[in-house]
Design a protein around this motif. Sequence first.
Motif, short mmCIF file in Angstrom:
data_model
loop_
_atom_site.label_atom_id
_atom_site.label_comp_id
_atom_site.label_asym_id
_atom_site.label_seq_id
_atom_site.Cartn_x
_atom_site.Cartn_y
_atom_site.Cartn_z
N ASN A 11 0.80 -1.22 0.00
CA ASN A 11 0.00 0.00 0.00
C ASN A 11 0.84 1.28 0.00
N GLU A 12 2.06 1.21 -0.56
CA GLU A 12 2.92 2.39 -0.75
C GLU A 12 3.40 2.43 -2.19
N ASP A 13 3.52 3.64 -2.75
CA ASP A 13 4.07 3.78 -4.11
C ASP A 13 5.40 3.03 -4.21
N PHE A 14 5.67 2.52 -5.42
CA PHE A 14 6.92 1.79 -5.62
C PHE A 14 7.42 2.04 -7.04
N VAL A 15 8.72 2.22 -7.18
CA VAL A 15 9.36 2.43 -8.48
C VAL A 15 10.46 1.39 -8.64
N CYS A 16 10.52 0.78 -9.82
CA CYS A 16 11.62 -0.12 -10.12
C CYS A 16 11.95 -0.01 -11.60
N TYR A 17 13.09 -0.57 -11.98
CA TYR A 17 13.53 -0.54 -13.37
C TYR A 17 13.74 -1.96 -13.87
N ILE A 18 13.36 -2.20 -15.11
CA ILE A 18 13.60 -3.49 -15.76
C ILE A 18 14.19 -3.21 -17.14
N SER A 19 14.64 -4.27 -17.79
CA SER A 19 15.04 -4.19 -19.20
C SER A 19 14.30 -5.28 -19.94
N LEU A 20 13.90 -4.99 -21.17
CA LEU A 20 13.13 -5.92 -22.00
C LEU A 20 14.03 -6.53 -23.07
N ARG A 21 13.95 -7.82 -23.23
CA ARG A 21 14.74 -8.50 -24.27
C ARG A 21 14.17 -8.20 -25.64
N SER A 22 15.03 -8.04 -26.59
CA SER A 22 14.63 -7.81 -27.98
C SER A 22 13.94 -9.05 -28.52
N ALA A 23 12.85 -8.89 -29.23
CA ALA A 23 12.16 -10.03 -29.86
C ALA A 23 12.99 -10.56 -31.02
N ALA A 24 13.78 -9.71 -31.65
CA ALA A 24 14.60 -10.12 -32.79
C ALA A 24 15.90 -10.81 -32.37
N SER A 26 17.21 -12.43 -28.77
CA SER A 26 16.95 -12.68 -27.35
C SER A 26 18.18 -12.54 -26.47
N LEU A 27 19.36 -12.39 -27.07
CA LEU A 27 20.57 -12.20 -26.28
C LEU A 27 20.83 -10.72 -25.98
N SER A 28 19.98 -9.85 -26.51
CA SER A 28 20.17 -8.41 -26.34
C SER A 28 18.93 -7.77 -25.74
N PHE A 29 19.16 -6.71 -24.96
CA PHE A 29 18.05 -5.90 -24.47
C PHE A 29 17.61 -4.95 -25.58
N LYS A 30 16.33 -4.62 -25.60
CA LYS A 30 15.79 -3.71 -26.60
C LYS A 30 16.07 -2.27 -26.17
N GLU A 92 8.16 -6.15 -30.73
CA GLU A 92 9.44 -5.46 -30.65
C GLU A 92 10.28 -6.03 -29.51
N TRP A 93 9.60 -6.44 -28.44
CA TRP A 93 10.28 -6.97 -27.26
C TRP A 93 9.55 -8.20 -26.73
N ALA A 94 10.31 -9.03 -26.01
CA ALA A 94 9.78 -10.30 -25.49
C ALA A 94 8.88 -10.06 -24.28
N ASP A 95 7.96 -10.98 -24.06
CA ASP A 95 7.07 -10.92 -22.91
C ASP A 95 7.90 -10.96 -21.62
#
Length: 104
Positions: A11-24, A26-30, A92-95
Amino acid sequence: MAAPYNPPVKNEDFVCYISLRSAADSLSFKSSPTIASGDFKVSKDGGALANLTTLPTVEPSGSVMVKITLSATEMNADNVTVVAIDQTTDKEWADYVLNIVTTA
């Protein structure tokens, strides 16, 4: 102000960061993934998925870092699950799934 620190508090605001894998490649982030309404949804304690209140953004611009901001309402659960699925035909990016276990 949202706290980007652990542990995530229920019940408190939360911020985080992720990176998404490229769909083209999969060894690279988009880099600079396109994120549209409906791409990111949240489930609280296994409940129905709903669009995030705040659309995630690439921050800093041009990077592979995606900033996710969850409101106190979205964080009002023991398990908060964010599901990210590119809704376009040519993905463009993986699930991606992120589960956040909150603390009291």
